[in-house]
Design a protein around this motif. Structure first.
Motif, PDB file in Angstrom:
ATOM      1  N   PRO A 128      22.797  -7.440   6.254  1.00  0.00           N
ATOM      2  CA  PRO A 128      21.498  -7.930   6.716  1.00  0.00           C
ATOM      3  C   PRO A 128      20.378  -7.591   5.730  1.00  0.00           C
ATOM      4  O   PRO A 128      20.358  -6.503   5.139  1.00  0.00           O
ATOM      5  N   ILE A 129      19.472  -8.534   5.567  1.00  0.00           N
ATOM      6  CA  ILE A 129      18.320  -8.370   4.682  1.00  0.00           C
ATOM      7  C   ILE A 129      17.062  -8.716   5.477  1.00  0.00           C
ATOM      8  O   ILE A 129      17.030  -9.713   6.208  1.00  0.00           O
ATOM      9  N   VAL A 130      16.050  -7.871   5.349  1.00  0.00           N
ATOM     10  CA  VAL A 130      14.747  -8.160   5.952  1.00  0.00           C
ATOM     11  C   VAL A 130      13.703  -8.140   4.845  1.00  0.00           C
ATOM     12  O   VAL A 130      13.640  -7.188   4.051  1.00  0.00           O
ATOM     13  N   CYS A 131      12.905  -9.193   4.761  1.00  0.00           N
ATOM     14  CA  CYS A 131      11.812  -9.270   3.790  1.00  0.00           C
ATOM     15  C   CYS A 131      10.484  -9.069   4.512  1.00  0.00           C
ATOM     16  O   CYS A 131      10.234  -9.696   5.550  1.00  0.00           O
ATOM     17  N   LEU A 132       9.654  -8.202   3.966  1.00  0.00           N
ATOM     18  CA  LEU A 132       8.305  -7.994   4.506  1.00  0.00           C
ATOM     19  C   LEU A 132       7.284  -8.491   3.485  1.00  0.00           C
ATOM     20  O   LEU A 132       7.408  -8.208   2.290  1.00  0.00           O
ATOM     21  N   PRO A 133       6.260  -9.231   3.920  1.00  0.00           N
ATOM     22  CA  PRO A 133       5.315  -9.862   2.987  1.00  0.00           C
ATOM     23  C   PRO A 133       4.329  -8.868   2.389  1.00  0.00           C
ATOM     24  O   PRO A 133       3.562  -8.225   3.098  1.00  0.00           O
ATOM     25  N   ALA A 134       4.350  -8.730   1.074  1.00  0.00           N
ATOM     26  CA  ALA A 134       3.392  -7.868   0.373  1.00  0.00           C
ATOM     27  C   ALA A 134       2.975  -8.577  -0.902  1.00  0.00           C
ATOM     28  O   ALA A 134       3.641  -8.487  -1.932  1.00  0.00           O
ATOM     29  N   THR A 135       1.895  -9.312  -0.818  1.00  0.00           N
ATOM     30  CA  THR A 135       1.364 -10.054  -1.960  1.00  0.00           C
ATOM     31  C   THR A 135      -0.080 -10.411  -1.685  1.00  0.00           C
ATOM     32  O   THR A 135      -0.417 -10.868  -0.582  1.00  0.00           O
ATOM     33  N   ARG A 146       8.741  -2.277  12.595  1.00  0.00           N
ATOM     34  CA  ARG A 146       9.475  -3.376  13.221  1.00  0.00           C
ATOM     35  C   ARG A 146      10.599  -3.874  12.313  1.00  0.00           C
ATOM     36  O   ARG A 146      11.668  -4.268  12.786  1.00  0.00           O
ATOM     37  N   GLY A 147      10.330  -3.871  11.007  1.00  0.00           N
ATOM     38  CA  GLY A 147      11.344  -4.329  10.069  1.00  0.00           C
ATOM     39  C   GLY A 147      12.582  -3.459  10.076  1.00  0.00           C
ATOM     40  O   GLY A 147      13.723  -3.954  10.041  1.00  0.00           O
ATOM     41  N   VAL A 148      12.394  -2.139  10.107  1.00  0.00           N
ATOM     42  CA  VAL A 148      13.533  -1.223  10.163  1.00  0.00           C
ATOM     43  C   VAL A 148      14.300  -1.400  11.471  1.00  0.00           C
ATOM     44  O   VAL A 148      15.535  -1.442  11.478  1.00  0.00           O
TER      45      VAL A 148
END
Length: 743
Positions: free
Chosen positions: A514-521, A674-676
């Motif tokens: 599983p992969i979770v991407c969190l937006p940081a830009t 929440r991502g973890v």
């Protein structure tokens, strides 16, 4: 439906940063709708006194106030307005100017008083007619008073809006102060107690503690759950010293109490820490500095949107309709029944008075309780003991794409929450390059100490296009490190790399994780979210620089063309243009045409002929390939002639630097937690797909990673859905050229 003849706007109660932006928005929106608007100076006192305290406003009258703290039209208490006679006089004064609609910006007391005035309006007019002080035809023409309200309060203590005007700026002041205190506290291994405002609301204390890595916060809504909390506090601080914490910092809301209703004061906490540690402890009471200073970008834009919608709601309201509160809920401007919001706000205070703390927390909402639980985890000196029945996973954290303020905050929260859940946390250096090269190391609780407020990316970051060789090497690293899940914090290139791993699973079975991407830009150009980590910091950086640029031009007739970052997204351009009062904003979503440029040149020259001394144009870096910033500078310079000169400012990478803003720190923490949780659930039962996390309508939501390509515009590096572009009409109204002042 009859529209109001004239609108009055006033500020009342305690001042709050953003009130001026709200007044400006009300004035310019009313004028754009063809409705006269009056400022009522000194709040309800000015309404009762009348005369010069009620003044007609033009667009030029609210120029130059957008960034200023406090309220330029003043606020004051009025004992006379609390009386029937005073309110009757206020009604007469309003009708002397044809005012039969009000926008009130203040706290719950001010809004309650305004509603009483509205409900009495027909009777007050009848009394004035009977006394011969008002013509019966005038009274008949204005039988009702329309009312909308906005909440100006740094405490963020009003039901009906997620954020009150001024709260974000106050949080900036508190966070800046605590960051500075942390530095001196660590230098001397000293403890500090910081008291912040919040008589019946712990928002500022809770969020500032979360944003600064404080060791604890005392808030009115959730007192310590044990009688011997003093010993528990001492034990917690001593444990922190044992693991190497050089500073201890406790945040106390001014209204904090224990389970029995006894005040928990800063002095009381100081004494407890000194007794428990046997070392010097200092107290800092921030006081009214929390109200002051330049208004944050968030508060400027929130106030502008609320002011715009307050006028639109007044124009829509029927004569007999209940007054409305204009606020923000789930990142959307909303209207709700005013008095219902006031009553539910008072209900929280009543629960606190009766020591019904569970009920008070419930009324504060789920995100408030969630933030409090997150703080309880992050302040621990070490992770909770593992639970044997729970699986222990190996989770890797990495950054990808350009640096964005808040990346470190998110990584810190992810690592500590993961460790507290009983998992092994791995840090990957230099993004997907480090994952390719096997540059992976285990992280412990203190590995991320101090990261909450630190800009940049401590784990390093990179942009890497993944080919066959890179995918094979990453698969080897995943297998060797026994990685069970991957948390990527970054921008669009990181999303693309994560998607490449997803599509390579058949060829490389090790990548079936599983992969979770969190937006940081700072570009705010990734799908699945309305706001990215880092955007608020970049926006405040732009606003701060443009404020300085505008100050430098006060003594001359000058136009500035300012280029901001964003790649193919115009988010920063549009929102910074709103927050700085730009006359023209160029975005990639609209592009630039020759016809538009001709119109803008004519508009600028006409404005300067009419006495304008400063012009501001904001251009997104990829707004157009041909009409570049130097081109715009040359065009405006040539056409400006002797009317004005032109300067260009390309802000560059200062927008990606600096310590993250409180908003970015809080949202980064929230998304990481929440991502973890999502990543663990997906790794344990395989019931969840790999996903991209984000903030959608104010809530954390997850979108399947496999859908990312479909959510991007073909051949354009931006999402198909850009809800923030709905701000464009408001920005246009605010930038409408002012007519020349009449002699």
């Amino acid at each position: 439906m009859n529209r109001p003849d004239s609108i009055g706007v006033l500020t009342s109660g305690g001042d709050a940063p953003g009130m001026n932006a709200a007044v400006r928005a009300v004035v310019r929106t009313a004028l754009a709708e063809g409705v006269d608007v009056y400022a009522i100076y000194e709040g309800f006192r000015g309404m009762v006194e009348g005369g010069d305290a009620i003044r007609p406003m033009g667009s030029h009258d609210v120029g130059g106030i957008l960034h200023r703290g406090g309220t330029v039209i003043g606020t004051a208490r009025s004992d006379r307005f609390r009386t029937r006679d005073g309110r009757r006089q206020a009604a007469a004064n309003l009708l002397a100017h044809g005012i039969d609609a009000l926008v009130v910006i203040g706290g719950d007391g001010s809004l309650t008083g305004a509603n009483l005035f509205r409900s009495e309006w027909p009777e007050l007019l009848e009394e004035l007619v009977e006394a011969g002080e008002l013509d019966a035809d005038v009274a008949a023409a204005h039988p009702h008073l329309r009312l909308t309200g906005m909440v100006g309060s740094i405490d963020n203590d009003m039901f009906g809006t997620d954020m009150t005007i001024g709260a974000d700026t106050a949080l900036h002041r508190i966070t800046e102060a605590i960051d500075a205190i942390h530095a001196t506290a660590a230098s001397h291994q000293r403890s500090f107690v910081v008291e912040v405002m919040g008589r019946n609301c712990g928002y500022l204390a809770l969020m500032s503690a979360l944003a600064t890595g404080a060791n604890w916060a005392f808030i009115p809504e959730n007192p310590p759950q044990i009688d011997d909390w003093e010993a528990s506090l001492q034990s917690m601080v001593r444990a922190g010293r044992r693991i190497g914490r050089r500073s201890n910092l406790v945040v106390v809301a001014e209204g904090a109490r224990d389970l029995h209703g006894e005040p928990i004061t800063a002095d009381r906490v100081q004494k407890i820490l000194e007794e428990g540690l046997g070392e010097d402890t200092r107290v800092t009471i921030l006081g009214h500095v929390q109200r002051g200073g330049a208004t944050s970008a968030f508060d400027r834009n929130l106030s502008t949107q609320c002011g715009y919608h307050a006028v639109q709601e007044l124009l829509r309201l029927g004569p007999d309709e209940e007054p409305k509160l204009i606020g923000i809920r789930r990142n959307r401007i909303t209207s709700s029944p005013l008095m219902e919001a006031v009553e539910r706000t008072h209900a929280v205070a009543d629960h606190l008075q009766r020591q019904e703390y569970d009920e008070a927390m419930l009324l504060r909402g789920g995100s408030f309780a969630e933030s409090f639980e997150t703080l309880r985890t992050l302040v621990r000196a070490q992770p909770s003991p593992p639970i044997d029945s729970e699986p222990s996973l190996r989770l890797a954290v990495l950054h990808a794409g350009g640096p964005a303020p808040g990346m470190n905050t998110a990584a810190r929260a992810a690592v500590r929450v993961g460790l507290d859940r009983g998992h092994t946390m791995l840090g990957v250096q230099r993004g997907f390059k480090g994952l390719r090269d096997g540059d992976v190391a285990q992280l412990d609780w203190m590995s991320v100490s101090g990261w909450v407020s630190r800009g940049g990316a401590e784990l390093g970051t990179s942009r890497l296009v993944l080919g066959a060789d890179e995918l094979a090497a990453i698969a080897r690293t995943v297998e060797e490190q026994r990685i069970d899940g991957l948390l990527m914090i970054g921008g669009l290139s990181g999303y693309e790399a994560a998607h490449a791993l997803l599509t390579a699973r058949d060829e490389h079975p090790a990548l079936d994780l599983p992969i979770v991407c969190l937006p940081a830009t700072i570009n705010n150009d990734v799908p699945g979210t309305e706001l990215s980590i880092g955007v608020d910091t970049a926006l405040n950086s732009i606003v701060s620089d443009v404020d300085k640029i505008k100050q430098s031009a006060v003594a001359s007739r000058r136009c500035f063309v300012v280029e901001v970052m964003g790649k193919s997204s115009g988010y920063l351009a549009l929102t910074s243009g709103m927050a700085t009062g730009a006359e023209r904003i160029y975005t990639p979503e609209e592009g630039i045409t020759l016809d538009a440029l001709q119109d803008h040149v004519r508009g600028l020259t006409e404005s300067f002929r009419n006495g304008q001394s400063l012009g501001l144009v904001i251009r997104a870096e990829e707004a157009d390939e041909v009409y570049t910033t130097p081109f715009l500078w040359a065009l405006f310079e040539k056409e400006g002639g002797n009317l004005f000169d032109v300067r260009q400012a390309i802000l560059g990478h200062v927008q990606t630097g600096g310590n993250p803003s409180p908003f970015d720190r809080i949202q980064a923490t929230r998304l990481a937690v929440r991502g973890v949780d999502y990543l663990v659930e997906a790794a344990v039962d395989r019931g969840l797909a790999s996903a991209v996390g984000g903030l959608v309508a104010g809530k954390v939501a997850f979108t399947p990673l496999q859908e990312v390509p479909a959510l991007l515009r073909e051949r354009e590096e931006r999402p198909t859905d850009v809800p923030w572009f709905s701000l464009r009409p408001i920005a246009d109204v605010m930038a409408r050229p002012a007519p020349p002042p009449t002699a």
